[in-house]
Scaffold this motif. Structure first.
Motif, PDB file in Angstrom:
ATOM      1  N   GLN A   1       0.859  -1.179   0.000  1.00  0.00           N
ATOM      2  CA  GLN A   1       0.000   0.000   0.000  1.00  0.00           C
ATOM      3  C   GLN A   1       0.897   1.231   0.000  1.00  0.00           C
ATOM      4  OE1 GLN A   1      -3.095  -0.158   2.972  1.00  0.00           O
ATOM      5  NE2 GLN A   1      -2.965  -2.376   3.095  1.00  0.00           N
ATOM      6  N   GLY A   2       1.245   1.721  -1.167  1.00  0.00           N
ATOM      7  CA  GLY A   2       2.163   2.845  -1.254  1.00  0.00           C
ATOM      8  C   GLY A   2       1.667   4.087  -0.547  1.00  0.00           C
ATOM      9  N   ALA A   3       0.354   4.226  -0.384  1.00  0.00           N
ATOM     10  CA  ALA A   3      -0.186   5.419   0.272  1.00  0.00           C
ATOM     11  C   ALA A   3      -0.306   5.225   1.781  1.00  0.00           C
ATOM     12  CB  ALA A   3      -1.558   5.748  -0.304  1.00  0.00           C
ATOM     13  N   MET A   4       0.209   4.105   2.302  1.00  0.00           N
ATOM     14  CA  MET A   4       0.130   3.872   3.740  1.00  0.00           C
ATOM     15  C   MET A   4       0.846   4.995   4.472  1.00  0.00           C
ATOM     16  SD  MET A   4      -0.811   2.237   6.355  1.00  0.00           S
ATOM     17  CE  MET A   4      -1.559   0.848   5.509  1.00  0.00           C
ATOM     18  N   SER A   5       0.148   5.646   5.375  1.00  0.00           N
ATOM     19  CA  SER A   5       0.694   6.826   6.033  1.00  0.00           C
ATOM     20  C   SER A   5       1.310   6.509   7.379  1.00  0.00           C
ATOM     21  CB  SER A   5      -0.395   7.893   6.212  1.00  0.00           C
ATOM     22  OG  SER A   5      -0.878   8.324   4.963  1.00  0.00           O
ATOM     23  N   VAL A   6       0.562   5.833   8.245  1.00  0.00           N
ATOM     24  CA  VAL A   6       1.007   5.668   9.623  1.00  0.00           C
ATOM     25  C   VAL A   6       0.989   4.189  10.010  1.00  0.00           C
ATOM     26  CG1 VAL A   6       0.651   6.348  12.024  1.00  0.00           C
ATOM     27  CG2 VAL A   6       0.001   7.907  10.187  1.00  0.00           C
ATOM     28  N   LEU A   7       2.144   3.707  10.498  1.00  0.00           N
ATOM     29  CA  LEU A   7       2.226   2.381  11.085  1.00  0.00           C
ATOM     30  C   LEU A   7       2.247   2.536  12.604  1.00  0.00           C
ATOM     31  CD1 LEU A   7       4.915   0.591   8.892  1.00  0.00           C
ATOM     32  CD2 LEU A   7       2.444   0.272   8.828  1.00  0.00           C
ATOM     33  N   LEU A   8       1.427   1.775  13.289  1.00  0.00           N
ATOM     34  CA  LEU A   8       1.396   1.786  14.746  1.00  0.00           C
ATOM     35  C   LEU A   8       2.051   0.500  15.232  1.00  0.00           C
ATOM     36  CD1 LEU A   8      -2.284   3.013  15.228  1.00  0.00           C
ATOM     37  CD2 LEU A   8      -0.187   4.392  15.111  1.00  0.00           C
ATOM     38  N   LEU A   9       3.281   0.621  15.730  1.00  0.00           N
ATOM     39  CA  LEU A   9       4.033  -0.534  16.200  1.00  0.00           C
ATOM     40  C   LEU A   9       3.813  -0.668  17.703  1.00  0.00           C
ATOM     41  CD1 LEU A   9       7.379   0.070  14.267  1.00  0.00           C
ATOM     42  CD2 LEU A   9       5.335  -1.149  13.512  1.00  0.00           C
ATOM     43  N   ALA A  10       3.196  -1.752  18.109  1.00  0.00           N
ATOM     44  CA  ALA A  10       2.846  -1.950  19.515  1.00  0.00           C
ATOM     45  C   ALA A  10       3.686  -3.076  20.096  1.00  0.00           C
ATOM     46  CB  ALA A  10       1.357  -2.277  19.659  1.00  0.00           C
ATOM     47  N   GLY A  11       4.307  -2.817  21.248  1.00  0.00           N
ATOM     48  CA  GLY A  11       5.110  -3.842  21.901  1.00  0.00           C
ATOM     49  C   GLY A  11       5.879  -3.278  23.073  1.00  0.00           C
ATOM     50  N   PRO A  12       6.396  -4.148  23.928  1.00  0.00           N
ATOM     51  CA  PRO A  12       7.095  -3.678  25.128  1.00  0.00           C
ATOM     52  C   PRO A  12       8.557  -3.324  24.913  1.00  0.00           C
ATOM     53  CG  PRO A  12       6.952  -6.062  25.145  1.00  0.00           C
ATOM     54  CD  PRO A  12       6.230  -5.609  23.910  1.00  0.00           C
TER      55      PRO A  12
ATOM     56  N   ARG B   1      -0.340  13.484  17.736  1.00  0.00           N
ATOM     57  CA  ARG B   1      -0.559  14.844  17.231  1.00  0.00           C
ATOM     58  C   ARG B   1       0.492  15.215  16.188  1.00  0.00           C
ATOM     59  NH1 ARG B   1      -2.039  15.449  22.709  1.00  0.00           N
ATOM     60  NH2 ARG B   1       0.062  16.079  23.334  1.00  0.00           N
ATOM     61  N   LEU B   2       1.742  14.798  16.383  1.00  0.00           N
ATOM     62  CA  LEU B   2       2.774  15.090  15.383  1.00  0.00           C
ATOM     63  C   LEU B   2       2.508  14.297  14.108  1.00  0.00           C
ATOM     64  CD1 LEU B   2       5.430  16.514  14.664  1.00  0.00           C
ATOM     65  CD2 LEU B   2       6.635  14.521  15.575  1.00  0.00           C
ATOM     66  N   ALA B   3       2.105  13.041  14.255  1.00  0.00           N
ATOM     67  CA  ALA B   3       1.807  12.219  13.071  1.00  0.00           C
ATOM     68  C   ALA B   3       0.693  12.808  12.238  1.00  0.00           C
ATOM     69  CB  ALA B   3       1.445  10.797  13.509  1.00  0.00           C
ATOM     70  N   ASP B   4      -0.237  13.512  12.877  1.00  0.00           N
ATOM     71  CA  ASP B   4      -1.324  14.145  12.131  1.00  0.00           C
ATOM     72  C   ASP B   4      -0.826  15.295  11.269  1.00  0.00           C
ATOM     73  OD1 ASP B   4      -3.397  12.527  12.968  1.00  0.00           O
ATOM     74  OD2 ASP B   4      -3.787  13.709  14.778  1.00  0.00           O
ATOM     75  N   LEU B   5       0.300  15.914  11.652  1.00  0.00           N
ATOM     76  CA  LEU B   5       0.827  17.064  10.907  1.00  0.00           C
ATOM     77  C   LEU B   5       1.808  16.660   9.819  1.00  0.00           C
ATOM     78  CD1 LEU B   5       1.417  19.527  13.896  1.00  0.00           C
ATOM     79  CD2 LEU B   5      -0.446  19.582  12.239  1.00  0.00           C
ATOM     80  N   VAL B   6       2.542  15.577  10.051  1.00  0.00           N
ATOM     81  CA  VAL B   6       3.507  15.096   9.057  1.00  0.00           C
ATOM     82  C   VAL B   6       2.750  14.340   7.968  1.00  0.00           C
ATOM     83  CG1 VAL B   6       5.490  13.577   8.684  1.00  0.00           C
ATOM     84  CG2 VAL B   6       5.348  14.951  10.763  1.00  0.00           C
ATOM     85  N   THR B   7       3.168  14.527   6.719  1.00  0.00           N
ATOM     86  CA  THR B   7       2.493  13.841   5.613  1.00  0.00           C
ATOM     87  C   THR B   7       3.321  12.721   5.018  1.00  0.00           C
ATOM     88  OG1 THR B   7       3.349  15.414   3.987  1.00  0.00           O
ATOM     89  CG2 THR B   7       1.233  15.939   5.018  1.00  0.00           C
ATOM     90  N   GLY B   8       4.601  12.628   5.382  1.00  0.00           N
ATOM     91  CA  GLY B   8       5.461  11.572   4.873  1.00  0.00           C
ATOM     92  C   GLY B   8       5.230  10.262   5.605  1.00  0.00           C
ATOM     93  N   PRO B   9       5.906   9.200   5.187  1.00  0.00           N
ATOM     94  CA  PRO B   9       5.747   7.885   5.828  1.00  0.00           C
ATOM     95  C   PRO B   9       6.157   7.948   7.291  1.00  0.00           C
ATOM     96  CG  PRO B   9       7.631   7.886   4.351  1.00  0.00           C
ATOM     97  CD  PRO B   9       6.900   9.151   4.090  1.00  0.00           C
ATOM     98  N   THR B  10       5.279   7.523   8.172  1.00  0.00           N
ATOM     99  CA  THR B  10       5.471   7.697   9.600  1.00  0.00           C
ATOM    100  C   THR B  10       5.120   6.417  10.336  1.00  0.00           C
ATOM    101  OG1 THR B  10       4.831  10.020   9.375  1.00  0.00           O
ATOM    102  CG2 THR B  10       4.847   9.109  11.601  1.00  0.00           C
ATOM    103  N   ALA B  11       5.878   6.123  11.386  1.00  0.00           N
ATOM    104  CA  ALA B  11       5.582   5.001  12.272  1.00  0.00           C
ATOM    105  C   ALA B  11       5.652   5.496  13.710  1.00  0.00           C
ATOM    106  CB  ALA B  11       6.554   3.847  12.057  1.00  0.00           C
ATOM    107  N   ILE B  12       4.785   4.984  14.550  1.00  0.00           N
ATOM    108  CA  ILE B  12       4.779   5.307  15.980  1.00  0.00           C
ATOM    109  C   ILE B  12       5.008   4.007  16.736  1.00  0.00           C
ATOM    110  CG2 ILE B  12       3.458   6.202  17.923  1.00  0.00           C
ATOM    111  CD1 ILE B  12       1.811   7.824  15.970  1.00  0.00           C
ATOM    112  N   SER B  13       6.002   3.985  17.624  1.00  0.00           N
ATOM    113  CA  SER B  13       6.239   2.799  18.432  1.00  0.00           C
ATOM    114  C   SER B  13       5.940   3.119  19.888  1.00  0.00           C
ATOM    115  CB  SER B  13       7.687   2.318  18.284  1.00  0.00           C
ATOM    116  OG  SER B  13       8.588   3.191  18.923  1.00  0.00           O
ATOM    117  N   ALA B  14       5.186   2.242  20.533  1.00  0.00           N
ATOM    118  CA  ALA B  14       4.811   2.413  21.938  1.00  0.00           C
ATOM    119  C   ALA B  14       4.249   1.092  22.432  1.00  0.00           C
ATOM    120  CB  ALA B  14       3.775   3.528  22.109  1.00  0.00           C
TER     121      ALA B  14
END
Length: 639
Positions: free
Chosen positions: A189-200, A267-280
């Motif tokens: 999915q080339g238009a995939m914007s945000v990956l949410l990486l969940a783990g400890p 909130r930062l991911a909502d402002l960035v338009t490039g490929p983004t991942a959040i890990s938590a």
């Protein structure tokens, strides 16, 4: 800018080729400026592409032909002397073009190009300098963009210390499961914007992202959620510079959250338009979409072994199968393994025969991080020679030691974990009267196995509030997993008693606590030792799940004599003690130790060795403490 463009990347020309292409573009613009200076009518038609860095920027940021030409006008004085001179002639001596000149060259579309919402100013490619009416304001390029057009790429100085460039890994196909899923998500999915990486495990997720970025041929940037500004305008400016950096460097952004910061990351991911991942541990969901959550498990045994091997470098070769034991025993995250290895690799030279003990000690220290605040750690130097028990019980305890030592081989090499990962831990019950050596046996096992021993304070675990006991137990078992610690539940009758018949809601929830504990015991991969004075008080369903049940008998005369013979350290001076006579004192090993220790204090107080007189005084006090009569028989055993 599009995600596809950033993910796929672009081929950067060599610096010389970049400047040669810019020279052609600047020459064409200089000819127009000369016409303006001569008072001639200039065509406002867009300039033709030349293959320069301007074309690359136009593709990355979707610039219109007019926006592209205006960017050339802004950077021209810095890149081509002739173009700078042409601007001076056309403006009557200005070093840089102003908005009025841009209108002359490109027509009314220049107004649209210089709108704050258009890419040139929204992405800070150019700035309007000066004050006063708009036509007189100068068009100046951003320095980062200017160097990019010259073929020089670097991290924007305004992002230094906030945005971290991750070192690229070896190119190729991602090998880790998490990395493969990330590559699949962004490739499919080339238009995939945000990956949410969940783990400890933060570093495990970072490693997966870095491996995926290398496989995709892109650069990974990392930012800590704690560094994200809380003020909206600052956060918006940061997002703008990050967005531009992702495009200029063919990169993706990883926002890492600690215990806090999940909201700031979203909130930062909502402002960035490039490929983004959040890990938590549990990422907050941003409004921007599309989104995809990937659960990233902490490193398994084989992954931990590889991490140990990488962290120890050449020293790993000397450990052999010791790496397997480390990986099995200590469920450390990547950060814990790296920290433990660093204390060994960066320290003083270690003899080969001391390498494994030093690494094991460092791993134990890292494994304590989460459990130290939840239970009492017991230090022990006790060995088998200090423990007096019948041969059958000693054989059981030695089998228990072997069982824990060989757990990694049975689980991994012999395939038991692959067949059924549940219930591979070791749970043991030590039952017997108080003072017969149950806790001391746990200390011996802790010392022999090189593992930390933690005594669980049941008063801090059991709660009258519904559900709190389960939470407390879960927290303890989860923390113990990291260090593979030995858990000692002393006097466990109150917590592990028989499940009662349900008569009201209190009985129902009490049974839930017991059932939950049974599940935790089955899934805990380490050694859990339960002690009780009354084996009959335990639920039979719980007994079935215990791998070892060791009965500690009250010592007979022969055992008591042996305890007296071993109880004093070699350094303690004694005189006139007859252990066969002392064995007539009908006491448990714990009481014998108490008498011996108190007698040592009495002897030290008068500066002499421990004598029968000191033993007599200490014994009388011990009997009084136990509320037992000290008869002529007991006195004759000492005096």
């Amino acid at each position: 800018m599009t995600v596809n463009a950033t993910i796929k990347g672009s081929t950067r020309p060599l610096v010389t080729e970049m400047r040669a292409a810019l020279a052609v573009e600047c020459a064409a613009l200089t000819a127009r400026l000369d016409a303006v200076a001569a008072g001639e009518v200039v065509s406002s038609a867009p300039m033709e592409p030349t293959g320069s860095g301007l074309d690359t920027l136009a593709a990355l940021f979707r610039l219109t032909p007019v926006e592209r030409g205006m960017l050339c006008l802004a950077v021209g004085p810095d890149l081509d002397p002739a173009l700078g001179a042409g601007i001076g002639k056309a403006t009557g001596g200005l070093a840089r073009a102003d908005v009025s000149l841009a209108l002359t060259l490109f027509g009314p579309e220049a107004w649209d190009a210089l709108c704050p919402a258009a890419p040139l100013r929204r992405l800070r490619l150019v700035e309007l300098a000066g004050s006063g009416p708009m036509p007189g304001r100068r068009i100046e390029p951003d320095e980062r963009v200017l160097h990019f057009l010259m073929g020089i790429n670097y991290l924007d100085a305004r992002l230094e210390g906030i945005l971290h460039t991750m070192p690229p890994g070896p190119a190729g196909v991602a090998t880790g499961e998490a990395a493969r899923r990330i590559v699949s998500a962004w490739s499919r999915q080339g238009a995939m914007s945000v990956l949410l990486l969940a783990g400890p495990d933060r570093l495990a997720m970072r490693a997966a992202m870095l491996e995926a970025a290398s496989a995709l041929g892109i650069l990974l940037f990392r930012i800590d959620a704690a560094d994200i500004p809380g003020e909206w305008t600052q956060r918006h400016a940061l997002a703008t510079f990050i967005d531009r950096e992702l495009a200029l460097s063919d990169g993706a952004l990883l926002i890492e959250c600690g215990d806090t910061g999940a909201g700031a990351a979203a909130r930062l991911a909502d402002l960035v338009t490039g490929p983004t991942a959040i890990s938590a541990a549990d990422p907050a969901i941003p409004d921007r979409g599309p989104r995809l959550r990937l659960d990233v498990a902490p490193p398994g045994i084989r992954e931990r072994r590889q991490i140990w091997a990488e962290a120890l470098g050449r020293q790993a070769e000397a450990l052999g199968s010791g790496l397997d034991r480390l990986a099995e025993q200590f469920a450390l995250d990547r950060a814990g393994v790296m920290a433990a290895a660093e204390t060994v690799v960066n320290g003083a030279a270690i003899a080969p025969d001391r390498l494994m003990p030093e690494i094991w000690r460092a791993a134990r220290e890292q494994g304590r991080r989460r459990l130290d605040g939840l239970a009492e750690r017991i230090e022990s130097a006790a060995d088998w020679d200090d423990l007096v028990l019948p041969a059958a019980q000693m054989a059981q305890l030695r089998d228990l030691e072997l069982h824990v030592q060989e757990a990694w081989r049975i689980s991994e090499d012999w395939g038991w974990r692959a067949k059924s990962p549940r219930g591979l831990g070791t749970a043991a019950l030590f039952s017997g009267p108080s003072g017969t050596g149950k806790t001391f046996a746990a200390e011996v096992l802790s010392n022999r196995l090189g593992l930390d021993l933690y005594r669980i304070d049941l008063s801090q675990v059991v709660s009258k509030y519904i559900g709190e006991t389960e939470k407390n137990l879960s927290r303890i078992f989860r923390a113990a997993e990291h260090g593979g610690a030995i858990l000692l539940f002393d006097e466990a009758d109150s917590l592990f008693g028989k499940r009662s018949e349900v008569k009201d809601s209190h009985d129902r929830y009490a049974n839930i606590e017991v059932s939950y504990l049974l599940q935790q015991m089955e899934s805990y991969r380490g050694l859990a030792i339960l002690t009780t004075n009354q084996k009959s008080a335990l639920d039979t369903a719980f007994l079935r799940r215990l791998r070892f049940i060791v009965q500690f008998p009250f010592p007979d005369a022969s055992a008591r004599r042996e305890i007296w013979a071993r109880i004093f350290p070699q350094q303690t001076p004694t005189k006139g003690l007859e252990f066969a006579r002392l064995a007539r004192l009908n006491l448990s090993g714990g009481s014998i130790r108490s008498i011996a220790l108190n007698a040592s204090y009495l002897a030290a107080g008068v500066g002499g060795p421990v004598t029968p007189a000191h033993i007599l005084t200490a014994a009388q006090r011990e009997y009084a403490k136990l509320e037992k009569p000290f008869t002529q028989v007991e006195q004759g055993a000492v005096a």
